[in-house]
Design a protein around this motif. Structure first.
Motif, mmCIF file in Angstrom:
data_model
loop_
_atom_site.group_PDB
_atom_site.id
_atom_site.type_symbol
_atom_site.label_atom_id
_atom_site.label_comp_id
_atom_site.label_asym_id
_atom_site.label_seq_id
_atom_site.Cartn_x
_atom_site.Cartn_y
_atom_site.Cartn_z
ATOM 1 N N GLU A 132 0.843 -1.200 0.000
ATOM 2 C CA GLU A 132 0.000 0.000 0.000
ATOM 3 C C GLU A 132 0.878 1.249 0.000
ATOM 4 N N HIS A 133 0.757 2.014 -1.076
ATOM 5 C CA HIS A 133 1.553 3.230 -1.228
ATOM 6 C C HIS A 133 0.665 4.296 -1.858
ATOM 7 N N PRO A 134 -0.046 5.080 -1.025
ATOM 8 C CA PRO A 134 -1.025 6.030 -1.559
ATOM 9 C C PRO A 134 -0.415 7.266 -2.206
ATOM 10 N N GLN A 135 0.888 7.499 -1.989
ATOM 11 C CA GLN A 135 1.526 8.627 -2.637
ATOM 12 C C GLN A 135 1.641 8.367 -4.146
ATOM 13 N N GLY A 136 2.174 9.331 -4.876
ATOM 14 C CA GLY A 136 2.235 9.235 -6.323
ATOM 15 C C GLY A 136 3.056 8.063 -6.826
ATOM 16 N N TRP A 137 2.618 7.504 -7.951
ATOM 17 C CA TRP A 137 3.342 6.429 -8.618
ATOM 18 C C TRP A 137 3.955 6.996 -9.892
ATOM 19 N N SER A 138 5.259 6.900 -10.031
ATOM 20 C CA SER A 138 5.903 7.334 -11.266
ATOM 21 C C SER A 138 5.590 6.348 -12.382
ATOM 22 N N ARG A 139 6.008 6.679 -13.598
ATOM 23 C CA ARG A 139 5.628 5.845 -14.746
ATOM 24 C C ARG A 139 6.061 4.403 -14.550
ATOM 25 N N THR A 165 -9.548 -14.355 1.841
ATOM 26 C CA THR A 165 -10.384 -13.482 1.019
ATOM 27 C C THR A 165 -9.595 -13.055 -0.217
ATOM 28 N N PRO A 166 -10.277 -12.874 -1.351
ATOM 29 C CA PRO A 166 -9.562 -12.478 -2.559
ATOM 30 C C PRO A 166 -9.155 -11.008 -2.523
ATOM 31 N N LEU A 167 -8.240 -10.659 -3.396
ATOM 32 C CA LEU A 167 -7.876 -9.264 -3.639
ATOM 33 C C LEU A 167 -8.149 -8.973 -5.105
ATOM 34 N N VAL A 168 -8.895 -7.916 -5.357
ATOM 35 C CA VAL A 168 -9.219 -7.505 -6.720
ATOM 36 C C VAL A 168 -8.480 -6.198 -6.976
ATOM 37 N N LEU A 169 -7.452 -6.261 -7.806
ATOM 38 C CA LEU A 169 -6.576 -5.124 -8.042
ATOM 39 C C LEU A 169 -6.878 -4.532 -9.421
ATOM 40 N N VAL A 170 -7.441 -3.335 -9.444
ATOM 41 C CA VAL A 170 -7.818 -2.672 -10.690
ATOM 42 C C VAL A 170 -6.735 -1.662 -11.053
ATOM 43 N N CYS A 171 -6.155 -1.795 -12.228
ATOM 44 C CA CYS A 171 -5.078 -0.888 -12.626
ATOM 45 C C CYS A 171 -5.633 0.506 -12.877
ATOM 46 N N THR A 172 -5.055 1.482 -12.175
ATOM 47 C CA THR A 172 -5.424 2.892 -12.350
ATOM 48 C C THR A 172 -4.184 3.742 -12.608
ATOM 49 N N HIS A 173 -3.154 3.129 -13.146
ATOM 50 C CA HIS A 173 -1.832 3.757 -13.273
ATOM 51 C C HIS A 173 -1.794 4.681 -14.491
ATOM 52 N N THR A 232 -4.404 -0.323 -8.311
ATOM 53 C CA THR A 232 -3.051 -0.848 -8.359
ATOM 54 C C THR A 232 -2.252 -0.233 -9.492
ATOM 55 N N SER A 233 -0.938 -0.393 -9.390
ATOM 56 C CA SER A 233 -0.031 0.074 -10.433
ATOM 57 C C SER A 233 -0.057 -0.898 -11.612
ATOM 58 N N HIS A 234 0.751 -0.607 -12.608
ATOM 59 C CA HIS A 234 0.745 -1.293 -13.903
ATOM 60 C C HIS A 234 0.635 -2.816 -13.774
ATOM 61 N N THR A 235 -0.321 -3.391 -14.492
ATOM 62 C CA THR A 235 -0.576 -4.829 -14.433
ATOM 63 C C THR A 235 -0.204 -5.560 -15.724
ATOM 64 N N LYS A 236 0.418 -4.836 -16.666
ATOM 65 C CA LYS A 236 0.728 -5.348 -18.004
ATOM 66 C C LYS A 236 -0.577 -5.472 -18.801
ATOM 67 N N GLY A 237 -0.592 -4.788 -19.921
ATOM 68 C CA GLY A 237 -1.748 -4.915 -20.797
ATOM 69 C C GLY A 237 -2.753 -3.801 -20.657
ATOM 70 N N HIS A 238 -2.282 -2.535 -20.627
ATOM 71 C CA HIS A 238 -3.240 -1.436 -20.547
ATOM 72 C C HIS A 238 -4.122 -1.371 -21.797
ATOM 73 N N ARG A 239 -3.691 -2.023 -22.875
ATOM 74 C CA ARG A 239 -4.547 -2.056 -24.066
ATOM 75 C C ARG A 239 -5.796 -2.912 -23.838
ATOM 76 N N PHE A 240 -5.843 -3.627 -22.722
ATOM 77 C CA PHE A 240 -7.028 -4.405 -22.359
ATOM 78 C C PHE A 240 -7.829 -3.716 -21.255
ATOM 79 N N ALA A 241 -7.551 -2.448 -21.002
ATOM 80 C CA ALA A 241 -8.200 -1.713 -19.907
ATOM 81 C C ALA A 241 -9.726 -1.730 -20.047
ATOM 82 N N PRO A 242 -10.396 -1.765 -18.861
ATOM 83 C CA PRO A 242 -9.814 -1.810 -17.528
ATOM 84 C C PRO A 242 -9.192 -3.178 -17.241
ATOM 85 N N SER A 243 -7.986 -3.125 -16.687
ATOM 86 C CA SER A 243 -7.215 -4.338 -16.431
ATOM 87 C C SER A 243 -7.247 -4.676 -14.942
ATOM 88 N N ILE A 244 -7.450 -5.951 -14.637
ATOM 89 C CA ILE A 244 -7.619 -6.405 -13.253
ATOM 90 C C ILE A 244 -6.701 -7.588 -12.975
#
Length: 291
Positions: A31-38, A121-129, A160-172
């Protein structure tokens, strides 16, 4: 402005989803709520000195995902959530830590090796990078917010940060199984979360399990689809892949015929020109052993 620079990569769905999952078997999810660089390990997120140490710690052992809760409330935290996922063993260990230096002292070899709480419990990580690709901001953030509203107080949904495959956004990314999903609308994503809470295999938008390479991902999805179409109940932990050989927990196995095919017009990221690519496609399934 060139024509392709105005095209969002996720609006050019020329590739099949199967076989496009991020390949990883161990995940450090911090968990890192501060800014995420590229690139979260380019030195701008954690600073050059800590980044170099993190790279050395993780290289060849685990992938790093940064997470935060959707909304403004998720930007202000004291203790940080830290999850260590071993996707092949389907385990998730939870710790609360003070800062990112805690990552340098993790045992990444043994599931549950850090004295944390083992959670089911599962974790559902949605890429918002958005700094990685605008599609993840435009399509990922609204979906993460909607899912957080649909499943309040569960701790299941994270940005979450980059999950590979932003061309499939929204990516989970779905943990602890390490499956990737793409192109899900809100109702389909809500169904994914409900299925995940029960450990049930969810097929729509499924890009594959990151514990396998592209061939194994495609083969496993082909068998899963056949079983589900035939009316079987399937859990995320039921199938394993070794290249194109798929084995069920009950002893059944299948050999999947795979063929590599060319794909034209792939826009890998926003602003890039279309290019040709190659994908694996399942062309046949033969059962080789009965359960």
């Amino acid at each position: 402005m060139s024509t392709h620079s105005a095209v969002r990569c996720s609006d050019v769905p020329v590739e099949p989803l199967a076989g496009s999952a991020k390949e990883e078997s161990v995940y450090v999810i911090f968990e890192h709520p501060q800014g995420w660089s590229r690139d979260i390990l380019d030195g701008d997120t954690f600073g050059p000195e800590l980044t170099e140490k993190l790279r050395a710690k993780l290289k060849g052992h685990a992938g790093l995902q940064l997470i935060r809760h959707p909304g403004r409330e998720g930007r202000s935290v004291t203790k940080r959530h830290l999850f260590i996922v071993h996707a092949r063993q389907r385990t998730c260990e939870k710790l609360l830590v003070d800062d990112p230096t805690a990552l340098l002292h993790l045992d990444l070899e043994r599931p549950g090796g850090n004295g944390g709480e083992m959670i089911d419990t599962p974790l559902v990580l949605v890429c918002t990078h958005g700094k990685r690709d605008v599609c993840c901001a435009v399509k990922g953030r609204p979906l993460a917010a909607a899912l957080d509203d649909a499943f309040p107080d569960t701790g299941i949904v994270w940005e979450t940060s980059h999950t590979k495959g932003h061309r499939f956004a929204p990516s989970i990314l779905l943990m602890p199984w390490g499956y990737s999903f793409g192109r899900l609308n809100e109702s389909a994503a809500e169904a994914l979360v409900r299925y995940a809470q029960e450990g049930r295999y969810y097929l729509p938008g499924n890009r594959g399990c990151g514990g396998y390479g592209a061939r194994g991902q495609v083969a496993e999805l082909a068998v899963a689809e056949q079983l589900i179409v035939e009316g079987e109940e399937l859990a995320f932990s039921d199938l394993t892949a070794q290249d194109n050989i798929i084995t069920h927990a009950d002893g059944r196995s299948w050999e999947v015929d795979l063929e590599q095919q060319a794909v034209e017009g792939v826009v890998s990221s926003c602003g890039k020109a279309p290019a040709d690519g190659k994908v694996w496609v399942a062309t046949g399934i033969a059962q080789t052993a009965a359960g």
